[in-house]
Each structure stands twice: as structure tokens, then as C-alpha cells.
Design an enzyme around this catalytic site. Structure first.
Site, PDB file in Angstrom:
ATOM      1  N   HIS A 182      -1.717  13.438 -30.778  1.00  0.00           N
ATOM      2  CA  HIS A 182      -2.088  12.580 -29.648  1.00  0.00           C
ATOM      3  C   HIS A 182      -0.842  11.928 -29.051  1.00  0.00           C
ATOM      4  CE1 HIS A 182      -4.705  10.211 -27.161  1.00  0.00           C
ATOM      5  NE2 HIS A 182      -4.327   9.062 -27.694  1.00  0.00           N
ATOM      6  N   GLU A 217     -26.321  -0.266 -31.722  1.00  0.00           N
ATOM      7  CA  GLU A 217     -26.703   1.130 -31.507  1.00  0.00           C
ATOM      8  C   GLU A 217     -27.867   1.240 -30.533  1.00  0.00           C
ATOM      9  OE1 GLU A 217     -27.347   5.353 -32.006  1.00  0.00           O
ATOM     10  OE2 GLU A 217     -25.682   3.951 -31.834  1.00  0.00           O
ATOM     11  N   HIS A 222     -26.947   0.553 -26.925  1.00  0.00           N
ATOM     12  CA  HIS A 222     -26.283   1.749 -26.379  1.00  0.00           C
ATOM     13  C   HIS A 222     -27.325   2.761 -25.923  1.00  0.00           C
ATOM     14  CE1 HIS A 222     -23.837   5.606 -27.111  1.00  0.00           C
ATOM     15  NE2 HIS A 222     -23.514   5.122 -25.930  1.00  0.00           N
ATOM     16  N   HIS A 269     -19.441  14.512 -27.745  1.00  0.00           N
ATOM     17  CA  HIS A 269     -20.223  13.477 -27.075  1.00  0.00           C
ATOM     18  C   HIS A 269     -19.319  12.619 -26.189  1.00  0.00           C
ATOM     19  CE1 HIS A 269     -23.733  11.153 -26.345  1.00  0.00           C
ATOM     20  NE2 HIS A 269     -23.388  10.105 -27.085  1.00  0.00           N
ATOM     21  N   HIS A 288      -8.433   1.034 -23.914  1.00  0.00           N
ATOM     22  CA  HIS A 288      -7.913   2.400 -23.890  1.00  0.00           C
ATOM     23  C   HIS A 288      -9.012   3.388 -23.473  1.00  0.00           C
ATOM     24  CE1 HIS A 288      -4.421   4.781 -24.694  1.00  0.00           C
ATOM     25  NE2 HIS A 288      -5.024   5.559 -25.570  1.00  0.00           N
TER      26      HIS A 288
END
Length: 395
Positions: free
Chosen positions: A286, A113, A116, A178, A346
Site C-alpha cells: 500500500h 452494525e 449501517h 464490499h 482516509h
């Protein structure tokens, strides 16, 4: 996390900003050494390309953070238990990990985290540098620096989304916004890059309208939103098998609960447990929309292939390659049980589609502007002043 500990603790902010500046100086120094003596538009184009590369990395690291359940690895913001790094919060993290060994807070998740966050702040620092340089030298650029300003504004908004992702405990709507915000940041950087390079695309003369590209780009963004909703609700494995879902072509679905946006993770809007059929509905939406997107991308790639322009054919090849990449990585997520490598591929492939389509749209728009200005330039008296403001340059 201790209930007495604030979710927002600004005490490490100055140290975090200093660390972000140090991290940003490394790629900035590399760029400066390589671009010494280059014309300013080329310098800024190269800097934006560097920021683009790091933003794609940031998107990949963000996806890895989500896929490893590390989004709450440091459950406060912007630091980690009010510290610059997990080293300073070692005691608090150890206590949380001892209480819940597989919980949201562990030493590994805390580092994921915070890495990032470090990268995000460094990208923000580089965007600030690019915007400041663009405004300082705006008279030397082929286009207005407003794209650089919009990019700077949006990276600040993204920081706010990052804060609320933590403080609202991975609220699915916020996490998805986000994710979409990261794609918008990427698109703004591409627009900024193309404005510095000013490369009108000749396939505009083949009647390939920018509006068509914009529609396909909108479809890509819609599919990314649906994919983000799948990921943030952990609905990837709600359908086993392909092309059927759990052995059925049209399984039982609960779209009403699945697409209630204002709800907490794993809950309905009323606070109850989210039913499995809701996850199936999210997953199937999706899949079904992917069919629409595939048809649109194939049609656009064929049109570019037939444009008779070498650059247009390169765009067609890029779109075709990214489409195959997305189909392979998306199917791998389902049939291989959502491996992290396929999920990361992806996410990066989706960012690639956004970047390529945004670049194509920008260059077609530049070509339209050149075409519109051509009659006025032709009518300009010899030795006369410039017609209008700064004009895009054909290449």
C-alpha cells in the site's frame, strides 16, 4: 451466537423494508419541497446529488463499523437475531456479551452494525425511486436512464456482499470486495448525476483525453483495494514509523501468504496462523503503490491547472486538496497508532477521489460526444429532423 440460530433469517425482512422506507421518506420529502417546479433533469440531478451525499455517509459508517470491530455485532442477516433491532434481541446480545465482554457481539457493536444496515437499505430505496423516475420520464432527459438502472442493479449486488460479509465471518476477500463495491456504487451515482446535468467540460479542447483520467482513476481504485486489504487484515500497524518500516527501508516481507486471497481472517491458505511478515508485505504494498498514485495525481492536476479553463482549475484544486488530505490522514494512521478519526478521514478522502475523477471523466466524455456530433449538426438541412438520438447539451 447459538449454533441453532440461522445465519440468514428472513423473518424481519418486511419490517426492515418498512423502516428503510420511512428513513428514505425524510430526505425524499426535503428534496421534493426544494425542487418543486424545477425541470425534471434538474430534479433528478438534485435527487442523485442527495443520494451521493448519503452514500458517502454510508461509506463512512461502513468504515466505522469495520474500525470498531462491529461487523459481526449482529451475527445473522438481515436483522439482529431475527429481530428488527438490537432492542428486540436484548437477551441474546446480553448473553453473548456476558460470555465474551470484548467479543464481536456487544450492545454497542450491534447498534453500530444495524445503523449501517438501516442506512444502506434507505440508500437502496432512494436509488430505486430515482431509477423509476428516470425510466418514467426518459423522453425528457438529455441521456438514457441506463446509468440509473446500473446503479439500481449494483446496490442490490452490494446488499449481497453485505450478507456474505456477515455469513462468511469477515472473510477478507469478501470484505475488500464490499469496500470496492461501495466505491463503484459511488462512481455510478456520479455518472448518473452527470448524465442528468449534461455539462460537457471545455478542457477537452485542450487535448486532455478521458483515457488519461480513466488510467488515474484505475490507479486510485487499485490503491483503495490495497488499502482495503490492509484494513481487513488489520495490517495498519504492521509497520511502525515513517518513512521506514520498523526501522528498515526494506523490511522482511512474506507477500506469498499476505496476498493469498482465498483464506480466512488471520489465517494462511492452508489454515495456519498468518505470519507477521505477511502483514508487513500487505502494508508495504500500500505504501509503495501510493508513490505511483501521487505522481499520477500530481501530473493530472498540473495538466488541469494549465488547461486555461476555470472549471479545469477547480478540478485541479479539488484533486490537490484531496491528495494532501489523503497523505495527512494516511500518515496519521501510522504515526498516531491508527486513530479512528484519521482512518475515517482516509476512507472518506478515497471516496472523494473516486467521485471527482469520475465526474471529470464523465464531463470529458460528454465534450467528446458534442465534438463528434457538431459536424453532423452543421450539415443538417434547415428545418430538418434531429440527427441521431437525444444529444448531450453543452453548458
Amino acid at each position: 451466537m447459538d449454533a441453532a440460530h440461522a445465519l440468514i433469517d428472513w423473518s424481519p425482512l418486511l419490517r426492515l423494508l418498512g423502516l428503510a422506507a420511512v428513513i428514505a421518506l425524510l430526505p425524499l420529502s426535503w428534496w421534493w419541497l426544494r425542487q418543486r417546479g424545477a425541470p425534471l433533469p434538474r430534479k433528478l440531478a438534485a435527487l442523485t446529488a442527495l443520494i451521493l451525499f448519503l452514500t458517502v455517509d454510508l461509506i463512512a459508517v461502513g468504515a466505522f463499523t469495520r474500525l470498531t470491530d462491529s461487523g459481526l455485532g449482529c451475527p445473522d442477516w438481515p436483522g439482529c437475531y431475527g429481530e428488527l433491532s438490537p432492542w428486540g434481541a436484548k437477551a441474546e446480545i446480553s448473553a453473548a456479551q456476558a460470555a465474551q465482554p470484548t467479543g464481536p457481539v456487544t450492545h454497542g457493536k450491534a447498534w453500530i452494525e444495524m445503523l449501517h444496515r438501516y442506512l444502506a437499505m434507505a440508500v437502496g430505496a432512494l436509488i430505486l425511486v430515482a431509477a423509476a423516475m428516470a425510466w418514467r420520464a426518459r423522453d425528457q432527459l438529455p441521456h438514457s436512464p441506463w446509468w440509473a438502472t446500473a446503479t439500481l442493479f449494483w446496490v442490490l449486488v452490494q446488499g449481497a456482499f453485505g450478507k456474505y460479509t456477515v455469513t462468511l465471518k469477515l472473510y477478507p476477500a469478501v470484505v475488500t470486495l464490499h469496500l470496492l463495491g461501495a466505491q463503484l456504487l459511488l462512481a455510478l451515482l456520479v455518472l448518473q448525476h452527470e448524465s442528468f446535468r449534461a455539462r460537457p467540460l471545455a478542457v477537452a479542447r485542450q487535448r486532455l483525453a478521458p483515457a488519461w483520467v480513466a488510467v488515474v482513476l484505475a490507479l486510485v481504485v487499485m490503491q483503495i483495494a490495497l488499502g482495503g486489504w490492509v484494513s481487513t487484515n488489520y495490517a495498519v500497524l504492521a509497520c511502525q514509523g515513517f518513512p521506514t518500516c520498523n526501522g528498515q527501508w526494506w523490511p522482511q516481507m512474506d507477500a506469498a501468504h499476505g496476498f493469498t486471497l482465498l483464506r480466512h481472517l488471520g489465517q494462511t491458505g492452508q489454515g495456519g496462523a498468518l505470519p507477521f511478515d505477511a502483514l508487513v508485505a500487505i502494508h508495504m504494498a500500500h505504501r509503495l503503490f501510493a508513490v505511483v498514485l501521487v505522481l499520477a495525481l500530481v501530473a493530472l492536476a498540473v495538466a488541469l491547472r494549465r488547461s486555461g479553463d476555470a472549471v479545469g482549475r477547480r478540478y485541479a484544486l479539488a484533486l490537490g486538496g484531496l491528495l494532501l488530505w489523503q497523505l495527512a490522514s494516511g500518515l496519521s494512521n501510522v504515526v498516531l497508532g491508527w486513530p479512528i478519526a484519521a482512518a475515517l478521514a482516509h476512507s472518506v478522502g478515497a471516496a472523494g477521489l473516486v467521485a471527482v475523477l469520475t465526474s471529470l471523466w464523465a464531463r470529458l466524455r460528454q465534450a467528446q460526444s458534442v465534438t463528434a456530433l457538431a459536424p453532423a449538426v452543421a450539415r443538417r438541412p434547415a428545418g430538418g429532423g434531429a440527427v441521431g438520438a437525444r444529444q448531450p447539451r453543452a453548458s
